[in-house]
Design an enzyme around this catalytic site. Structure first.
Site, PDB file in Angstrom:
ATOM      1  N   SER A   1      -0.138  50.234 -10.347  1.00 21.02           N
ATOM      2  CA  SER A   1      -0.620  50.507  -8.991  1.00 21.02           C
ATOM      3  C   SER A   1      -1.811  51.449  -8.955  1.00 21.02           C
ATOM      4  O   SER A   1      -2.293  51.813  -7.889  1.00 21.02           O
ATOM      5  CB  SER A   1       0.523  51.112  -8.157  1.00 21.02           C
ATOM      6  OG  SER A   1       1.105  52.192  -8.861  1.00 21.02           O
TER       7      SER A   1
ATOM      8  N   THR B   1       0.762  57.834   0.741  1.00 20.75           N
ATOM      9  CA  THR B   1       1.021  56.655  -0.090  1.00 20.75           C
ATOM     10  C   THR B   1       1.675  55.594   0.791  1.00 20.75           C
ATOM     11  O   THR B   1       2.196  55.905   1.855  1.00 20.75           O
ATOM     12  CB  THR B   1       1.930  57.028  -1.279  1.00 20.75           C
ATOM     13  OG1 THR B   1       2.133  55.882  -2.105  1.00 20.75           O
ATOM     14  CG2 THR B   1       3.280  57.550  -0.814  1.00 20.75           C
ATOM     15  N   GLY B   2       1.632  54.368   0.329  1.00 24.55           N
ATOM     16  CA  GLY B   2       2.246  53.290   1.100  1.00 24.55           C
ATOM     17  C   GLY B   2       1.209  52.391   1.746  1.00 24.55           C
ATOM     18  O   GLY B   2       0.075  52.308   1.261  1.00 24.55           O
TER      19      GLY B   2
ATOM     20  N   ARG C   1     -10.590  44.069   0.408  1.00 23.44           N
ATOM     21  CA  ARG C   1      -9.744  44.957   1.227  1.00 23.44           C
ATOM     22  C   ARG C   1      -9.807  46.392   0.678  1.00 23.44           C
ATOM     23  O   ARG C   1      -9.741  46.624  -0.522  1.00 23.44           O
ATOM     24  CB  ARG C   1      -8.307  44.456   1.209  1.00 23.44           C
ATOM     25  CG  ARG C   1      -7.308  45.306   2.007  1.00 23.44           C
ATOM     26  CD  ARG C   1      -6.564  46.308   1.142  1.00 23.44           C
ATOM     27  NE  ARG C   1      -5.520  47.017   1.858  1.00 23.44           N
ATOM     28  CZ  ARG C   1      -4.852  48.050   1.373  1.00 23.44           C
ATOM     29  NH1 ARG C   1      -5.106  48.495   0.165  1.00 23.44           N
ATOM     30  NH2 ARG C   1      -3.916  48.643   2.085  1.00 23.44           N
TER      31      ARG C   1
ATOM     32  N   THR D   1      -6.024  54.697  -6.497  1.00 24.72           N
ATOM     33  CA  THR D   1      -5.107  53.553  -6.433  1.00 24.72           C
ATOM     34  C   THR D   1      -5.835  52.247  -6.757  1.00 24.72           C
ATOM     35  O   THR D   1      -7.058  52.151  -6.624  1.00 24.72           O
ATOM     36  CB  THR D   1      -4.526  53.436  -5.002  1.00 24.72           C
ATOM     37  OG1 THR D   1      -3.497  52.457  -4.980  1.00 24.72           O
ATOM     38  CG2 THR D   1      -5.575  53.058  -3.989  1.00 24.72           C
TER      39      THR D   1
ATOM     40  N   THR E   1       0.235  54.461  -5.154  1.00 28.25           N
ATOM     41  CA  THR E   1      -0.928  55.358  -5.214  1.00 28.25           C
ATOM     42  C   THR E   1      -0.541  56.730  -5.765  1.00 28.25           C
ATOM     43  O   THR E   1       0.540  57.223  -5.447  1.00 28.25           O
ATOM     44  CB  THR E   1      -1.407  55.593  -3.760  1.00 28.25           C
ATOM     45  OG1 THR E   1      -1.772  54.345  -3.213  1.00 28.25           O
ATOM     46  CG2 THR E   1      -2.554  56.554  -3.683  1.00 28.25           C
TER      47      THR E   1
HETATM   48  C1  SD4 Z   1      -3.294  51.365  -0.126  1.00 24.13           C
HETATM   49  N1  SD4 Z   1      -2.011  53.374   0.064  1.00 24.13           N
HETATM   50  O1  SD4 Z   1      -4.242  50.810  -0.684  1.00 24.13           O
HETATM   51  C2  SD4 Z   1      -2.612  52.462  -0.852  1.00 24.13           C
HETATM   52  C3  SD4 Z   1      -1.691  51.951  -1.893  1.00 24.13           C
HETATM   53  C4  SD4 Z   1      -0.931  50.782  -1.603  1.00 24.13           C
HETATM   54  O2  SD4 Z   1       1.025  49.831  -0.752  1.00 24.13           O
HETATM   55  O3  SD4 Z   1      -1.331  49.717  -1.995  1.00 24.13           O
HETATM   56  N2  SD4 Z   1       0.206  50.887  -0.985  1.00 24.13           N
HETATM   57  O4  SD4 Z   1      -2.887  51.035   0.989  1.00 24.13           O
END
Ligand code: SD4
Length: 325
Positions: free
Chosen positions: A83, A236-237, A213, A203, A185
């Protein structure tokens, strides 16, 4: 350094840690009293080895900025962490595209997004901060900037991540996974011996995202925010939900209003729930915050988000965040 399993680390929950550690009751305030020295905290279990690298610098009196950069470079270079950085799962076109940002005690900040082929996007972000008049550069421009400044072009797609992507292509269903392999992340925030704060966030973003994206992680105020008078926060998330509320900036502003780090993170999470009552049940978002006094806290949507703490009092400690659901 390979990431150890959760079981290999001391694992404690919330503010109960002060009793676990056998510290005097004087520390029974909002958080363990790390106020008198440096501290580094970071998201997920891969934060443990990252914190170790950061602590090497902090414990010798080094600058928080150097510590957070050195810290997050550890998972960036670890092919087993899917990740972040090298070994990150690709987008739906099979490309590994990276996002990262860094912020120092003077509100200096640098960021790269949609960057391919560079093992250490955090160091490119730092270079953007220190060597350009800009804050953020993206895509091919960021790659050119990195190569012009001596970074090496590398293939970041490992055989394992390529195989996982090919497997995903069989159904090509896009559904972000909650608590993905128990890490995601890496966001890292720290205070140094001088009492200065800095932060870093890096990340490979959501696996199998649309090509191009960009999530919250490279966006100052969303994935990371540092105000040296108040504190720092990172996230994160699912980045889209963090961007919608300018999450990390919100957390720091709530601390400015007197909220504890945990309360500030909780209020930010509650705002996501209020905005997206249905969706918030199916996704993960976690915030992590550290105030100027060395108090820290966290809050997330779903159970399962944890974070790593390193200070003179806390060695390789992994803490579970409280959750809304
Ligand atoms: C993002 N917060 O790119 C980061 C990591 C991620 O599911 O992929 N979270 O949105």
């Amino acid at each position: 350094m390979p990431v150890k399993s959760r079981r290999d680390f001391i694992k404690i929950s919330g503010v109960g840690s002060i009793f676990f550690m056998g510290l005097p009751k004087i520390f029974s305030g909002k958080n363990p009293a790390d106020a008198s020295g440096p501290i580094v905290i970071s998201t997920w279990s891969h934060g443990i080895p990252a914190n170790t690298a950061a602590w090497e610098i902090l414990s010798k009196g080094g600058r928080a900025l150097d510590a957070v950069e050195a810290g997050v470079r550890i998972p960036e270079a670890d092919p087993k962490i899917t990740s972040v950085g090298y070994g990150g799962l690709p987008d739906r076109d099979g490309k590994v595209t990276l996002d990262a940002c860094i912020m120092d005690e003077n509100s200096g900040c640098g960021s790269v997004a949609f960057l391919e082929h560079i093992m250490h996007p955090i160091s490119v972000a730092r270079l953007v901060m220190e060597k350009t008049p800009h804050v953020m550069i993206v895509g091919e421009g960021a790659l050119k900037f990195a190569l012009d400044n001596g970074f090496k072009k590398e293939n970041l797609l490992t055989a394992e991540s390529e195989a996982a992507w090919k497997e995903w292509l069989k159904t090509a269903q896009y559904k972000p996974v909650v608590n993905w392999e128990n890490h995601d992340t890496i966001g890292m925030i720290a205070i140094d011996q001088q009492g200065n704060l800095s932060g870093a966030c890096t990340t490979s973003g959501m696996a199998y995202k649309l090509h191009g994206r960009v999530g919250d992680s490279p966006i100052i105020g969303a994935g990371l925010f540092v105000d040296n008078e108040i504190g720092a926060a990172t996230s994160t998330g699912v980045g889209e939900e963090v961007i919608r509320i300018c999450g990390s900036h919100l957390v720091v502003e709530l601390m400015r209003q007197g909220k504890s780090p945990e309360d500030a993170c909780r209020i930010a999470v509650e705002r996501i729930v209020k905005n997206q009552p249905k969706k918030s049940k199916e996704i993960q978002v976690g915030f992590l915050a550290l105030n100027k006094h060395g108090e820290f806290g966290s809050y997330c949507l779903q159970k399962g988000f944890n974070y790593a703490v390193r200070s003179a009092l806390h060695k390789d400690v992994l803490m579970d965040a409280k959750s809304y659901y």
